[in-house]
Design an enzyme around this catalytic site. Structure first.
Site, short mmCIF file in Angstrom:
data_model
loop_
_atom_site.label_atom_id
_atom_site.label_comp_id
_atom_site.label_asym_id
_atom_site.label_seq_id
_atom_site.Cartn_x
_atom_site.Cartn_y
_atom_site.Cartn_z
N HIS A 217 0.64 -1.57 -0.05
CA HIS A 217 0.01 -0.01 0.22
C HIS A 217 1.42 1.05 0.10
CE1 HIS A 217 -3.99 2.51 0.16
NE2 HIS A 217 -3.20 3.24 0.61
N TYR A 221 1.92 5.41 -3.06
CA TYR A 221 2.17 6.55 -2.62
C TYR A 221 3.48 6.65 -2.79
CZ TYR A 221 -2.44 6.29 -0.45
OH TYR A 221 -3.24 6.88 0.73
N HIS A 368 -10.13 1.29 -10.47
CA HIS A 368 -9.70 1.54 -9.76
C HIS A 368 -8.06 1.62 -9.69
CE1 HIS A 368 -8.38 3.86 -5.39
NE2 HIS A 368 -7.79 2.59 -5.11
N PHE A 369 -7.22 1.07 -9.64
CA PHE A 369 -6.04 0.71 -9.64
C PHE A 369 -5.39 1.70 -11.05
CE2 PHE A 369 -1.52 -1.11 -10.73
CZ PHE A 369 -1.10 -0.82 -9.58
N HIS A 370 -6.35 1.42 -12.18
CA HIS A 370 -5.95 2.70 -13.49
C HIS A 370 -6.30 3.70 -13.04
CE1 HIS A 370 -5.38 -2.03 -15.01
NE2 HIS A 370 -4.78 -0.76 -16.48
N ARG A 433 -11.01 -10.27 -11.18
CA ARG A 433 -10.40 -9.54 -11.57
C ARG A 433 -9.02 -11.48 -12.02
NH1 ARG A 433 -7.19 -7.07 -6.67
NH2 ARG A 433 -5.53 -6.32 -8.49
N ARG A 434 -7.72 -10.65 -12.71
CA ARG A 434 -7.30 -12.08 -12.46
C ARG A 434 -7.01 -12.71 -13.37
NH1 ARG A 434 -6.08 -11.38 -6.47
NH2 ARG A 434 -4.68 -10.09 -6.49
#
Length: 550
Positions: A217, A221, A368-370, A433-434
């Site tokens: 996580h 950042y 969300h990641f993209h 996913r995956r």
């Protein structure tokens, strides 16, 4: 222009970053067509190879090399030329990172490490893949500590002075990175490598995942903070206003050091073996990270309004029309910031106990990641590229390149909007996913996922195709800016390193008391992790042997 040693080092980092970007985006294009059942891979290549390559090369390799190029350029600009030792250790770190990158990439391409970006046990890759990852991390730490060494030398020569804001933010990010890497170093060195070589028979799966997410996580950042640096320091210079608040900017980075690390359990809310109290505690700490993000948003819009009103904007929103929309440096970064608004809102959903049950392990998480990393971070890096590469090479950024830059940014925004929206909606409907393409034996409930205009793998593939076209255009701009554009007779304002001035007089000096903040960070980490990790070791299950499922 910065010194030649730093310039060469930064350009090598940019070169490796964009080589990884090329392979990673090609893998992404293949993925969307496989999920759409419109592409069959040759026998020597499978979906999980390219999924692993896509995640590792874009999310880890591209970002890290580019971040260090940005740091090297900015630290040299703000603190002065590197000494010979700092430069030497930076090169040692870079070469170690490069060796690890090549080794890990070879293992992925050769089909010996199809364990995806998160490399979850009990899936087991070649031990050389884990050694490649370890070399990469060690090299990045060497480079980071070398930059901190340059900062320490500056502090000794300027006793009693607050450091320039860019340097402060660089050191903050390196500290966050170093503390976060303790988790992944521990699991790779003491769990994965002995297990993969067969020195031990089994691995404690829960402990390995916990140590990964202790790192995983704050890694987000580590990507975001360099983008924030550009937003805090570069954008005001482009707008022609000083930094809104030097103290607020520094405090926001300190808060990221404190609250971005002891929060990994919000990625493990669905996993057994961790008491709900500790999950809930880390969810609370996760929501604390929202505070510095909102502080950043407030600072950015304050800068926008000040600049707009300075340029003649009237009324409640008249300032918005007076922003320099014809300046590629500004527009690319503004669009990146705008995407982070829905991205941050999605993060709140992911970290919530009940809502996480709905979206966990679905395509929502991919969307969300993209929309967080693939747009705010990547597009900010693109905006930086437009002026930093010509700055390092001493070449012009021609009007043609600027027009192509606007097209490239526009394509990336449209492509990401289509692809990530489709992924979010499909995830809410239950698409996992995956996984490669599956027809679910034509089950009616599964087929309904793909019937909408947005909730459709075709929409996702169209978005992915537009993104790939944008990526190729970006690479053309990078090559032109690095090798083929005409040499500049004098430095153009566009390709100068735009560092805004800040009022350090009003900034409390305790904000640069690193021992204080590192001490508080470790105290929070111990409170959040000591008992759960002790329980995982004390009450460890028998462990799992390795599985190679490809």
């Amino acid at each position: 222009m910065i010194a030649s040693g730093e310039r060469k080092l930064a350009l090598w980092n940019v070169g490796v970053a964009y080589a990884a970007f090329l392979i990673g985006t090609l893998a992404g294009l293949l993925q969307v067509f496989i999920r759409n059942d419109k592409l069959q891979l040759p026998a020597w290549l499978d979906y999980y190879q390219i999924l692993t390559a896509h995640g590792v090369l874009l999310a880890l390799i591209f970002t890290t090399f580019f971040i260090f190029a940005f740091f090297i350029t900015g630290m040299s600009k703000s603190l002065g030329a590197f000494g010979p030792k700092v430069l030497l250790w930076n090169w040692i770190g870079f070469l170690t990172m490069l060796a690890g990158t090549v080794l890990a990439t070879v293992m992925i391409i050769s089909g010996k490490a199809s364990v995806l970006y998160t490399f979850y046990a009990p899936m087991m890759a070649s031990p050389w893949y884990y050694i490649g990852l370890a070399l990469f991390i060690v090299g990045s730490l060497v480079m980071g500590f070398a930059l901190v060494g340059h900062y320490i030398r500056w502090r000794k020569e300027h006793k009693g002075e607050l450091s320039p804001l860019f340097a402060f933010m660089t050191v903050s990010t390196v500290i966050l990175w170093a503390i976060a890497c303790l988790g992944v170093v521990a699991t790779v060195l003491f769990q994965y490598i002995p297990w993969a070589f067969g020195w031990v028979d089994t691995i404690n799966v829960e402990l390995s995942r916990t140590l990964f997410w202790y790192f995983g996580h704050p890694l987000v950042y580590f990507w975001l903070l360099p983008a924030y640096m550009a937003w805090y320091v570069v954008v005001p210079k482009i707008l022609g206003v000083p930094v809104f608040s030097d103290a607020l900017a520094r405090l926001s980075f300190v808060l990221f050091i404190l609250f971005s690390i002891p929060v990994g359990f919000h990625h493990q809310l669905m996993e057994p073996g961790i008491e709900n109290f500790w999950k809930f505690f880390q969810v609370i700490l996760t929501f604390m990270v929202i505070i510095p993000s909102l502080m950043t948003a407030f600072s950015m819009f304050a800068n926008f309004e000040r600049a707009g009103r300075k340029n003649g904007g009237k009324g409640l929103f008249g300032w918005f029309t007076k922003l320099p929309w014809n300046d590629l440096r500004f527009t690319s970064l503004f669009i990146a910031m705008a995407f982070f608004i829905p991205g941050g809102a999605g993060g709140i959903i992911n970290a919530s106990f009940q809502l996480n049950e709905i979206v966990h392990n679905t395509l929502w998480v991919v969307g969300h990641f993209h929309i967080t990393v693939g747009t705010p971070v990547a597009m900010t890096f693109m905006g930086i590229t437009f002026w930093m590469v010509p700055y390092l090479t001493g070449r012009k950024f021609t009007k043609t390149m600027e027009k192509l830059g606007f097209i490239q940014i526009g394509l990336w925004a449209v492509g990401m909007l289509l692809m990530s929206t489709a992924q979010h909606v499909l995830g809410l409907l239950g698409a996992p996913r995956r996984t490669a393409y599956s027809g679910y034996n034509d089950h009616p409930a599964a087929l309904e996922w793909f019937e909408g205009i947005i909730s459709n793998h075709v929409t996702m593939a169209i978005g992915g195709s537009i993104l790939f076209l944008s990526a190729m255009l970006l690479l053309y701009i990078v090559i032109m800016s690095a090798f083929l554009s005409p040499k500049a007779v004098e430095v153009d304002e566009f390709v100068e390193f735009p560092l805004a001035e800040s009022d350090k007089a009003a900034t409390p000096k305790f904000l640069e008391n690193w021992l204080l903040w590192i001490g508080i960070a470790f105290a929070l980490i111990i409170i959040a992790y000591a008992i759960p990790i002790f329980q995982m070791i004390q009450h460890a299950p028998p462990g799992s042997k390795g599985f190679i499922t490809w």
